[in-house]
Every structure is written in C-alpha cells, then in structure tokens.
Design a protein around this motif. Sequence first.
Motif, PDB file in Angstrom:
ATOM      1  N   ALA A 117       0.839  -1.199   0.000  1.00 19.44           N
ATOM      2  CA  ALA A 117       0.000   0.000   0.000  1.00 19.44           C
ATOM      3  C   ALA A 117       0.871   1.244   0.000  1.00 19.44           C
ATOM      4  N   ILE A 118       0.362   2.312  -0.608  1.00 18.45           N
ATOM      5  CA  ILE A 118       1.086   3.587  -0.666  1.00 18.45           C
ATOM      6  C   ILE A 118       0.351   4.591   0.208  1.00 18.45           C
ATOM      7  N   ILE A 119       1.022   5.057   1.245  1.00 12.62           N
ATOM      8  CA  ILE A 119       0.456   6.041   2.163  1.00 12.62           C
ATOM      9  C   ILE A 119       1.225   7.346   1.965  1.00 12.62           C
ATOM     10  N   HIS A 120       0.585   8.348   1.412  1.00 16.78           N
ATOM     11  CA  HIS A 120       1.253   9.613   1.116  1.00 16.78           C
ATOM     12  C   HIS A 120       1.452  10.434   2.394  1.00 16.78           C
ATOM     13  N   PRO A 121       2.413  11.357   2.372  1.00 18.88           N
ATOM     14  CA  PRO A 121       2.651  12.210   3.537  1.00 18.88           C
ATOM     15  C   PRO A 121       1.398  12.991   3.930  1.00 18.88           C
ATOM     16  N   GLY A 122       1.184  13.090   5.217  1.00 16.22           N
ATOM     17  CA  GLY A 122       0.033  13.845   5.725  1.00 16.22           C
ATOM     18  C   GLY A 122      -1.210  13.018   5.918  1.00 16.22           C
ATOM     19  N   ALA A 123      -1.255  11.806   5.352  1.00 16.41           N
ATOM     20  CA  ALA A 123      -2.421  10.933   5.576  1.00 16.41           C
ATOM     21  C   ALA A 123      -2.394  10.419   7.011  1.00 16.41           C
ATOM     22  N   PHE A 124      -3.584  10.268   7.604  1.00 16.01           N
ATOM     23  CA  PHE A 124      -3.687   9.781   8.986  1.00 16.01           C
ATOM     24  C   PHE A 124      -4.433   8.461   8.985  1.00 16.01           C
ATOM     25  N   ILE A 125      -3.811   7.432   9.525  1.00 17.56           N
ATOM     26  CA  ILE A 125      -4.416   6.110   9.622  1.00 17.56           C
ATOM     27  C   ILE A 125      -4.609   5.807  11.107  1.00 17.56           C
ATOM     28  N   ALA A 126      -5.857   5.675  11.543  1.00 16.47           N
ATOM     29  CA  ALA A 126      -6.150   5.495  12.958  1.00 16.47           C
ATOM     30  C   ALA A 126      -5.899   4.061  13.402  1.00 16.47           C
ATOM     31  N   ALA A 127      -5.837   3.899  14.699  1.00 17.97           N
ATOM     32  CA  ALA A 127      -5.646   2.577  15.289  1.00 17.97           C
ATOM     33  C   ALA A 127      -6.776   1.642  14.874  1.00 17.97           C
ATOM     34  N   GLY A 128      -6.397   0.411  14.518  1.00 14.26           N
ATOM     35  CA  GLY A 128      -7.390  -0.601  14.172  1.00 14.26           C
ATOM     36  C   GLY A 128      -7.834  -0.590  12.732  1.00 14.26           C
ATOM     37  N   ALA A 129      -7.387   0.394  11.941  1.00  9.92           N
ATOM     38  CA  ALA A 129      -7.755   0.437  10.526  1.00  9.92           C
ATOM     39  C   ALA A 129      -6.998  -0.652   9.763  1.00  9.92           C
ATOM     40  N   SER A 130      -7.538  -0.994   8.579  1.00  8.62           N
ATOM     41  CA  SER A 130      -6.923  -2.018   7.744  1.00  8.62           C
ATOM     42  C   SER A 130      -6.826  -1.501   6.313  1.00  8.62           C
ATOM     43  N   ILE A 131      -5.615  -1.500   5.757  1.00  7.53           N
ATOM     44  CA  ILE A 131      -5.368  -0.998   4.401  1.00  7.53           C
ATOM     45  C   ILE A 131      -4.886  -2.168   3.554  1.00  7.53           C
ATOM     46  N   GLY A 132      -5.618  -2.471   2.467  1.00  5.21           N
ATOM     47  CA  GLY A 132      -5.317  -3.642   1.655  1.00  5.21           C
ATOM     48  C   GLY A 132      -4.154  -3.456   0.705  1.00  5.21           C
ATOM     49  N   ALA A 133      -3.817  -4.540   0.035  1.00 11.54           N
ATOM     50  CA  ALA A 133      -2.697  -4.548  -0.903  1.00 11.54           C
ATOM     51  C   ALA A 133      -2.920  -3.553  -2.034  1.00 11.54           C
ATOM     52  N   ASN A 134      -1.858  -2.819  -2.365  1.00 12.07           N
ATOM     53  CA  ASN A 134      -1.846  -1.890  -3.499  1.00 12.07           C
ATOM     54  C   ASN A 134      -2.849  -0.742  -3.350  1.00 12.07           C
ATOM     55  N   ALA A 135      -3.420  -0.555  -2.178  1.00 14.38           N
ATOM     56  CA  ALA A 135      -4.281   0.608  -1.959  1.00 14.38           C
ATOM     57  C   ALA A 135      -3.426   1.872  -1.904  1.00 14.38           C
ATOM     58  N   VAL A 136      -4.040   3.000  -2.257  1.00 16.50           N
ATOM     59  CA  VAL A 136      -3.334   4.284  -2.242  1.00 16.50           C
ATOM     60  C   VAL A 136      -4.130   5.260  -1.391  1.00 16.50           C
ATOM     61  N   ILE A 137      -3.476   5.850  -0.399  1.00 18.40           N
ATOM     62  CA  ILE A 137      -4.091   6.857   0.471  1.00 18.40           C
ATOM     63  C   ILE A 137      -3.349   8.162   0.222  1.00 18.40           C
ATOM     64  N   GLU A 138      -4.021   9.126  -0.397  1.00 10.14           N
ATOM     65  CA  GLU A 138      -3.362  10.372  -0.801  1.00 10.14           C
ATOM     66  C   GLU A 138      -3.213  11.337   0.375  1.00 10.14           C
ATOM     67  N   PRO A 139      -2.473  12.453   0.170  1.00 11.16           N
ATOM     68  CA  PRO A 139      -2.180  13.369   1.276  1.00 11.16           C
ATOM     69  C   PRO A 139      -3.422  13.903   1.974  1.00 11.16           C
ATOM     70  N   ASN A 140      -3.306  13.981   3.303  1.00  8.22           N
ATOM     71  CA  ASN A 140      -4.320  14.583   4.179  1.00  8.22           C
ATOM     72  C   ASN A 140      -5.632  13.809   4.240  1.00  8.22           C
ATOM     73  N   ALA A 141      -5.674  12.613   3.670  1.00 10.14           N
ATOM     74  CA  ALA A 141      -6.847  11.757   3.877  1.00 10.14           C
ATOM     75  C   ALA A 141      -6.829  11.252   5.318  1.00 10.14           C
ATOM     76  N   VAL A 142      -8.025  11.027   5.871  1.00  3.23           N
ATOM     77  CA  VAL A 142      -8.155  10.527   7.235  1.00  3.23           C
ATOM     78  C   VAL A 142      -8.910   9.199   7.194  1.00  3.23           C
ATOM     79  N   ILE A 143      -8.299   8.162   7.721  1.00  5.37           N
ATOM     80  CA  ILE A 143      -8.902   6.834   7.788  1.00  5.37           C
ATOM     81  C   ILE A 143      -9.160   6.528   9.262  1.00  5.37           C
ATOM     82  N   GLY A 144     -10.423   6.419   9.637  1.00  5.29           N
ATOM     83  CA  GLY A 144     -10.802   6.309  11.037  1.00  5.29           C
ATOM     84  C   GLY A 144     -10.561   4.935  11.626  1.00  5.29           C
ATOM     85  N   PRO A 145     -10.762   4.806  12.940  1.00  3.75           N
ATOM     86  CA  PRO A 145     -10.540   3.530  13.620  1.00  3.75           C
ATOM     87  C   PRO A 145     -11.439   2.428  13.082  1.00  3.75           C
TER      88      PRO A 145
END
Length: 336
Positions: A117-145
């Motif tokens: 997975a690609i996590i760009h700078p500034g993205a926030f991934i909360a505790a307990g979240a799950s990010i799958g293979a080859n997923a892309v999280i762009e800057p300043n996105a917020v992924i909740g618990p």
Amino acid sequence: MADPRFYESARPLSVPEIESLSGASFEGLAPDGVSANDVAPVGEMRSGALSYADGRPSSAVAGAIVLTKPDFAEQFREAGCIVGVTNNPRAAYARTAGHIFAERPLASGEASIDPSAIIHPGAFIAAGASIGANAVIEPNAVIGPGVEIGEGALIRANAVISFATIGARTEIGSCTVVGKTGFAIVLGAEQRIKVPHFGRAIIGSDASIGASCSIDRGVFGDTEIGDNCQIDNFCQIAHNVQIGSGTVMAAFAGISGSTKIGRDCLFAGRCATTDNITIGNNVVLLADSAAMYDIPDGEKWGGSPAMPARNFLKQLTQMRRLAGIKGAQGKKARRD
C-alpha cells in the motif's frame, strides 16, 4: 449489536438510569436487576436491547426494553416487554442510547497496512484500521478507527472515511466524507436532539465516488452502495440508504434516508428522493426529478414530483402551448 471495530460498549444501563436519562416512566413495573446492554430498531427488538416505538407493535420480544407512547404501552407489556412510557419515544431514545455505546476515538496506534500500500505524507491512519494490498491513500486523507480499505482502492486527498468498509478497487474522491452521522434529529418543542448512529457505511468493489460527496452511516443498520456504482461529484447519500450494483448518479443527487434503490438505475443531474421509498431496478430519472413515490422496475420518470416520463413530457408540452397562447393574446391586446 454495534460493530466493535467502530463502537465500544460504554456500560449497561439499569432501568432507573434509563428512566432518569430518557424522561420516560417505567411505572415501577420493571423487574430488579434488568439493564439494557444493546440497542435495536423496533422491528428487530431483542431481549436486553433498548428500542423505541411510535406505534403499536407488529412483533415484540419478551425482555426487550421499549420506549413507547401511552396508547401502546399495554400491548408491549402483554408481549413481555419492559416498557417506558413517554409522549416522545424517539427523543427519549436519543437522550439515552449514546450512554450504552460510544464511538471509538480517532487516535493513532497500530493499524494493519499491507506492505504494497502507498500512504502519502500527511495521511492519517487510525488505530485498528486495515489498508489492503496496493491501496493508495493520498495526502491529508483521514482513515478512522476500524475502517477497512480494500485491495487496490484509491482514497483521494482530503477524504475522510470513518465507520466504513471500502471495497476492492473503489475510488473515493477528494474532500468526500464517508461514514458521518446522518440528519436524524428529533424536532422537540424546546430543543433539537440528534439521534445516535450505530450503523456503518458499506461501499462495494469497483465503485467510484466523486469529489465533495457525503455518505452517511446507518442509524441502526448500514448504508450500502453496491459494486460498480458510479456516483458523481457533490452527491448526498443519507443514512440507511441502499443502492444496488451498477447504479449511476450524476452530480447533485440527493438521496433521503432509508430510500432503497435497485440495480443498474440511472439518475440524471440534480435528482432527489424523499425518504423511505423504493425505486426498482433499471429505473431512469430525468434531470431535476424529485421522486416522492415508489417507482417500479424498468420505468423512466421525470418532473417534480416525479411521474412517468410520458406523462411529464405531455404535461410539459401542454404548459408550453398554454404559454404560447397567452403570449399571442397579450400581443393582440397591446395592438388593440
């Protein structure tokens, strides 16, 4: 039961505590030691769960804790329910339910992130979240618990995802918010009370959600958008809405709470629905339509309120003819 990935059990509420918080009266008929440790809609009530009912019971379960109006209290009691009596059951429930479950806080901590997975700078991934293979999280996105992002999904910059699961290869547009509470409020005489939400937002695989959209989570159950749905920019999907696979919505669609929409529908720009209606499969809504009634499979509707397209177009033609006659008469009058 609220999904433990997103909600934590605060504590069971005893009947005296429910009475104090809700303002309902149990009239001394509740057995000692009874408590509510769950919430449920009245159609799915279960023992130990808190529900509310504005009408007579279609079904009732012994041991369920029900807040209802005086006219219906005895019918619930006869079914074995523990009944709190109030003139506004929904408001009583809204004041109480949030003390049984609490939202998991947005906090940093251990998350499951696939190495690809690609996590760009500034993205926030909360505790307990799950990010799958080859997923892309762009800057300043917020992924909740507890949020699950599927394989190959793309979450654009500044999107906020909470209380949700996102399917494989689905794209969420910039500044879109998925999983927030809906516009479920009680219009009391003295104050507006927001109804707690304990559901989720479920978006299928290979879907596309445009920029600056809002998709609310459910009150009890889930808001669901099926596989391969295509939702344009600036669309609002309210709590508990169900949208079948392959449905397409152009910009500025507004879908009210608990609306059910079938498969492979097409909504042109600026379409809207009232709440609690059912729209069948393969339905087409013309631009600026406002659907206020159930629509059968395979039909094309237009207008506000929406009607079968042939009727709408016929009505539009007649109005234009009337306007033309009126204009001609006005010119004749001015000449005279």
